[in-house]
Design an enzyme around this catalytic site. Structure first.
Site, PDB file in Angstrom:
ATOM      1  N   THR A  40       0.790  -1.242  -0.201  1.00 57.19           N
ATOM      2  CA  THR A  40      -0.014   0.041  -0.021  1.00 57.19           C
ATOM      3  C   THR A  40       0.931   0.944   0.015  1.00 57.19           C
ATOM      4  N   ALA A  86       0.935  -6.483   9.502  1.00 54.56           N
ATOM      5  CA  ALA A  86       0.337  -5.592   8.259  1.00 54.56           C
ATOM      6  C   ALA A  86      -0.849  -5.136   8.995  1.00 54.56           C
ATOM      7  N   THR A 134      -1.172  -2.562  19.555  1.00 54.00           N
ATOM      8  CA  THR A 134      -0.838  -1.120  20.002  1.00 54.00           C
ATOM      9  C   THR A 134      -1.405  -0.617  21.634  1.00 54.00           C
ATOM     10  N   ASP A 135      -0.519   0.363  22.019  1.00 53.40           N
ATOM     11  CA  ASP A 135      -1.065   0.621  23.318  1.00 53.40           C
ATOM     12  C   ASP A 135      -2.242   1.398  23.344  1.00 53.40           C
ATOM     13  N   GLU A 136      -2.798   1.802  22.018  1.00 50.29           N
ATOM     14  CA  GLU A 136      -3.715   2.501  21.728  1.00 50.29           C
ATOM     15  C   GLU A 136      -5.333   2.026  22.066  1.00 50.29           C
ATOM     16  N   TYR A 159      -8.895   3.449  14.348  1.00 52.11           N
ATOM     17  CA  TYR A 159      -7.844   2.606  14.441  1.00 52.11           C
ATOM     18  C   TYR A 159      -7.459   1.884  15.454  1.00 52.11           C
ATOM     19  N   LYS A 163      -7.882  -2.241  15.882  1.00 55.47           N
ATOM     20  CA  LYS A 163      -6.619  -2.921  16.491  1.00 55.47           C
ATOM     21  C   LYS A 163      -7.371  -3.929  17.778  1.00 55.47           C
ATOM     22  N   ASN A 189       6.357   4.324  18.208  1.00 54.82           N
ATOM     23  CA  ASN A 189       7.511   3.999  17.556  1.00 54.82           C
ATOM     24  C   ASN A 189       7.921   5.233  16.744  1.00 54.82           C
ATOM     25  N   ARG A 223       2.717  11.034  24.564  1.00 51.94           N
ATOM     26  CA  ARG A 223       2.944   9.804  23.893  1.00 51.94           C
ATOM     27  C   ARG A 223       4.246   9.358  24.666  1.00 51.94           C
ATOM     28  N   ASP A 289      -7.507  20.661  16.397  1.00 57.74           N
ATOM     29  CA  ASP A 289      -7.263  19.688  17.112  1.00 57.74           C
ATOM     30  C   ASP A 289      -7.753  18.458  16.297  1.00 57.74           C
ATOM     31  N   PRO A 291      -9.918  15.116  16.106  1.00 59.71           N
ATOM     32  CA  PRO A 291     -11.358  14.561  16.824  1.00 59.71           C
ATOM     33  C   PRO A 291     -10.963  13.294  17.554  1.00 59.71           C
ATOM     34  N   GLY A 292     -11.599  13.463  18.910  1.00 58.94           N
ATOM     35  CA  GLY A 292     -11.512  12.197  19.784  1.00 58.94           C
ATOM     36  C   GLY A 292      -9.786  11.936  20.157  1.00 58.94           C
ATOM     37  N   TYR A 350      11.051  -6.567  -9.181  1.00 54.03           N
ATOM     38  CA  TYR A 350      10.637  -8.161  -8.961  1.00 54.03           C
ATOM     39  C   TYR A 350       9.612  -8.532 -10.147  1.00 54.03           C
TER      40      TYR A 350
HETATM   41  P1  NAD Z   1       3.212   1.037   8.359  1.00 57.16           P
HETATM   42  O1  NAD Z   1       2.081   1.731   8.158  1.00 57.16           O
HETATM   43  O2  NAD Z   1       4.478   1.533   8.164  1.00 57.16           O
HETATM   44  O3  NAD Z   1       3.056  -0.445   7.558  1.00 57.16           O
HETATM   45  C1  NAD Z   1       2.045  -1.274   7.341  1.00 57.16           C
HETATM   46  C2  NAD Z   1       2.615  -2.138   6.362  1.00 57.16           C
HETATM   47  O4  NAD Z   1       1.373  -3.179   6.170  1.00 57.16           O
HETATM   48  C3  NAD Z   1       2.755  -1.309   4.923  1.00 57.16           C
HETATM   49  O5  NAD Z   1       3.874  -2.160   4.469  1.00 57.16           O
HETATM   50  C4  NAD Z   1       1.517  -2.003   4.070  1.00 57.16           C
HETATM   51  O6  NAD Z   1       2.066  -2.118   2.852  1.00 57.16           O
HETATM   52  C5  NAD Z   1       1.193  -3.284   4.598  1.00 57.16           C
HETATM   53  N1  NAD Z   1      -0.201  -3.552   4.533  1.00 57.16           N
HETATM   54  C6  NAD Z   1      -1.198  -2.619   4.762  1.00 57.16           C
HETATM   55  N2  NAD Z   1      -2.497  -3.312   4.237  1.00 57.16           N
HETATM   56  C7  NAD Z   1      -2.159  -4.463   3.854  1.00 57.16           C
HETATM   57  C8  NAD Z   1      -2.867  -5.600   3.291  1.00 57.16           C
HETATM   58  N3  NAD Z   1      -4.078  -5.384   3.116  1.00 57.16           N
HETATM   59  N4  NAD Z   1      -2.100  -6.754   3.025  1.00 57.16           N
HETATM   60  C9  NAD Z   1      -1.008  -6.739   3.437  1.00 57.16           C
HETATM   61  N5  NAD Z   1       0.010  -5.837   3.752  1.00 57.16           N
HETATM   62  C10 NAD Z   1      -0.751  -4.530   4.029  1.00 57.16           C
HETATM   63  O7  NAD Z   1       2.973   0.456   9.792  1.00 57.16           O
HETATM   64  P2  NAD Z   1       3.995   0.418  11.022  1.00 57.16           P
HETATM   65  O8  NAD Z   1       3.832   1.681  11.851  1.00 57.16           O
HETATM   66  O9  NAD Z   1       5.036  -0.131  10.619  1.00 57.16           O
HETATM   67  O10 NAD Z   1       2.929  -0.569  12.047  1.00 57.16           O
HETATM   68  C11 NAD Z   1       3.163  -2.043  12.008  1.00 57.16           C
HETATM   69  C12 NAD Z   1       2.276  -2.726  12.932  1.00 57.16           C
HETATM   70  O11 NAD Z   1       2.681  -2.385  14.126  1.00 57.16           O
HETATM   71  C13 NAD Z   1       0.777  -2.428  13.193  1.00 57.16           C
HETATM   72  O12 NAD Z   1       0.056  -3.463  12.955  1.00 57.16           O
HETATM   73  C14 NAD Z   1       0.411  -1.388  14.057  1.00 57.16           C
HETATM   74  O13 NAD Z   1      -0.758  -1.160  14.470  1.00 57.16           O
HETATM   75  C15 NAD Z   1       1.558  -1.751  15.064  1.00 57.16           C
HETATM   76  N6  NAD Z   1       2.136  -0.653  15.621  1.00 57.16           N
HETATM   77  C16 NAD Z   1       2.618   0.506  15.232  1.00 57.16           C
HETATM   78  C17 NAD Z   1       3.055   1.450  16.157  1.00 57.16           C
HETATM   79  C18 NAD Z   1       3.612   2.696  15.542  1.00 57.16           C
HETATM   80  O14 NAD Z   1       4.163   3.623  16.439  1.00 57.16           O
HETATM   81  N7  NAD Z   1       3.996   2.820  14.459  1.00 57.16           N
HETATM   82  C19 NAD Z   1       3.129   1.279  17.492  1.00 57.16           C
HETATM   83  C20 NAD Z   1       2.285   0.385  18.160  1.00 57.16           C
HETATM   84  C21 NAD Z   1       1.909  -0.888  17.316  1.00 57.16           C
HETATM   85  P1  TYD Z   2       1.085  10.321  15.465  1.00 60.15           P
HETATM   86  O1  TYD Z   2       2.395  10.242  14.962  1.00 60.15           O
HETATM   87  O2  TYD Z   2       0.238  10.231  14.279  1.00 60.15           O
HETATM   88  O3  TYD Z   2       0.776   8.923  16.119  1.00 60.15           O
HETATM   89  P2  TYD Z   2      -0.470   8.367  17.048  1.00 60.15           P
HETATM   90  O4  TYD Z   2      -1.674   9.325  16.811  1.00 60.15           O
HETATM   91  O5  TYD Z   2      -0.634   7.075  16.801  1.00 60.15           O
HETATM   92  O6  TYD Z   2      -0.127   8.699  18.609  1.00 60.15           O
HETATM   93  O7  TYD Z   2       0.708  11.366  16.463  1.00 60.15           O
HETATM   94  C1  TYD Z   2       1.594  11.696  17.920  1.00 60.15           C
HETATM   95  C2  TYD Z   2       1.119  12.719  18.304  1.00 60.15           C
HETATM   96  O8  TYD Z   2       1.337  13.843  17.728  1.00 60.15           O
HETATM   97  C3  TYD Z   2      -0.500  12.742  18.320  1.00 60.15           C
HETATM   98  O9  TYD Z   2      -0.839  13.205  19.853  1.00 60.15           O
HETATM   99  C4  TYD Z   2      -0.899  13.444  17.319  1.00 60.15           C
HETATM  100  C5  TYD Z   2       0.135  14.662  17.308  1.00 60.15           C
HETATM  101  N1  TYD Z   2       0.254  15.178  15.965  1.00 60.15           N
HETATM  102  C6  TYD Z   2       0.477  16.636  15.723  1.00 60.15           C
HETATM  103  O10 TYD Z   2       0.299  17.302  16.463  1.00 60.15           O
HETATM  104  N2  TYD Z   2       0.461  17.073  14.423  1.00 60.15           N
HETATM  105  C7  TYD Z   2       0.508  16.209  13.329  1.00 60.15           C
HETATM  106  O11 TYD Z   2       0.783  16.742  12.155  1.00 60.15           O
HETATM  107  C8  TYD Z   2       0.601  14.570  13.417  1.00 60.15           C
HETATM  108  C9  TYD Z   2       0.821  13.813  12.722  1.00 60.15           C
HETATM  109  C10 TYD Z   2       0.388  14.225  14.919  1.00 60.15           C
END
Ligand code: NAD
Ligand code: TYD
Length: 351
Positions: A40, A86, A134-136, A159, A163, A189, A223, A289, A291-292, A350
């Site tokens: 994606t 994914a 996720t912790d969310e 979201y 999850k 992360n 966060r 802000d 929403p939610g 590929y």
């Molecule tokens: P990301 O959005 O960078 O990557 C998601 C990947 O999933 C992409 O490579 C995308 O192509 C693939 N994907 C999406 N839909 C798909 C489908 N239908 N079939 C196959 N592949 C598909 O996400 P991320 O930040 O690397 O997060 C990875 C996982 O970790 C997620 O499950 C997310 O909920 C979880 N997570 C993320 C964070 C964070 O801070 N990023 C924190 C805690 C948990």
């Molecule tokens: P984000 O990186 O989207 O992660 P998550 O919503 O999963 O915690 O956002 C981190 C925090 O930063 C969140 O409180 C929303 C805020 N934020 C902004 O203030 N401006 C932005 O443009 C983005 C993307 C996030």
């Protein structure tokens, strides 16, 4: 070399997934690592150029929402273990298109569970399904307290609701069909290869391009930030040593209010870009802000620390500097991601 385990990692072309794939390919030469990803907008195979010709690595372009396609791959490769990352992962996108999140995060997870169940049904010995969550899912904290593994689920965004739902299905399949499973719930992360829609890489990219930094609301949202390679190490530990049916919370012991984090980031960027002190901060713009918007996330990671010996290896300041350096040294990656050019890499490489 004969590979004695076939491990499926879903979402391996994404941010966290690419770090997990790299760690497993380099560390476990006796495993064959299959990276399954639909590519994606968030999937970028350029993230994995350094390991793509390793003998124990294969890329499978497939969509987890297609049961027939997924069943075919499970029959063909007989995955002993699944590490499922994914997902649709961005809260703001879930607000504009919630159904896409149900489809990928809930139905997609169920399709993988179905395929795993049907492949191994009554003989799950040595098998494991690991859901990366996720912790969310726990909702929001007030000014005090920490999320533990027993905090009740209380998601607030589409979201986090998707999850939470997928976590429930993993547990339900574990109870009902006896699938051996483990779940981890991690905090925010940051690090190399994160798509510039999330806070830190978006703001780095905007500072490089002298664009406004849109801070939502008053910026007083908190966060708990974890360096992505420390998350990947935790995933390795949980996959191999985590107890069946358990949940592990993973966090950075590292809470930051958004506005304080953004100011720190601005200071570091001024230094790296040889700009006068305060230059990047001038780009801060308080906007409407989300929403939610959850006020505060913070993880109690003492269980994984005590039971599996995990702890973050870098401080936030170290991790942030590593991250900034990476983005500044990889401007081509940023340009390719923001222009959309990365999407043709798969065709070139590929097909
Ligand atoms: P990301 O959005 O960078 O990557 C998601 C990947 O999933 C992409 O490579 C995308 O192509 C693939 N994907 C999406 N839909 C798909 C489908 N239908 N079939 C196959 N592949 C598909 O996400 P991320 O930040 O690397 O997060 C990875 C996982 O970790 C997620 O499950 C997310 O909920 C979880 N997570 C993320 C964070 C964070 O801070 N990023 C924190 C805690 C948990
Ligand atoms: P984000 O990186 O989207 O992660 P998550 O919503 O999963 O915690 O956002 C981190 C925090 O930063 C969140 O409180 C929303 C805020 N934020 C902004 O203030 N401006 C932005 O443009 C983005 C993307 C996030």
């Amino acid at each position: 070399m004969k590979h004695n385990k076939a491990i499926l990692i879903t979402g391996g072309a994404g941010f966290i997934g690419s770090h997990v794939v790299r760690l497993f390919v380099n560390k476990y030469s006796d495993y064959h690592i299959y990276n399954l990803d639909a590519l994606t907008y968030a999937g970028n195979l350029e993230n994995l150029q350094d390991i793509e010709s390793s003998p124990n690595y294969s890329f499978l372009k497939a969509d987890i929402t297609n049961q027939e396609e997924i069943n075919g791959l499970f029959d063909k490769y007989r995955f002993d273990g699944v590490i499922h990352l994914a997902a649709e992962s961005h809260v703001d996108r879930s607000i504009s298109d919630p159904l896409a999140f149900v489809k990928t995060n809930v139905i997609g997870t169920m399709i993988l569970l179905n395929a795993f169940k049907d492949l191994w049904h009554n003989n799950f010995e040595g098998k494991r399904f690991y859901h990366i969550s996720t912790d969310e899912v726990y909702g929001t904290l007030g000014e005090t307290g920490l999320f533990t593994e027993t905090t009740p689920y209380d998601p607030n965004s589409p979201y986090s609701a998707s999850k939470a739902s997928s976590d429930h299905f993993v547990r339900a399949y574990g109870e009902t069909y006896k699938i051996p499973f483990v779940i981890s719930n991690c905090s925010n992360n940051y690090g190399e290869n994160q798509f510039p829609e999330k806070l830190i890489p978006l703001f780095i990219n905007n500072i490089i391009n002298n664009k406004p930094l849109p801070v939502y609301g008053d910026g007083n949202y908190t966060r708990d930030w974890l360096y992505v390679q420390d998350h990947a190490k935790a995933i390795d530990l949980v996959f191999h040593n985590g107890a069946n049916k358990e949940t592990y919370n993973i966090g950075g012991f590292n809470e930051w209010k958004n506005i304080d984090l953004v100011k720190l980031l601005c200071q570091e960027m001024d230094i790296k870009l040889n700009m006068p002190k305060g230059e990047s901060e001038r780009l801060i713009s308080f906007v409407k802000d989300r929403p939610g918007h959850d006020l505060r996330y913070a993880i109690d990671a003492s269980k994984i620390n005590k039971e599996l010996g995990w702890e973050p290896s870098v401080t936030f300041e170290q991790g942030l500097v590593k991250t900034i350096n990476w983005y500044l040294n990889n401007k081509k990656w940023l340009e390719s991601v923001t222009s959309g050019a990365y999407q043709s890499y798969y065709e070139k490489q590929y097909t």
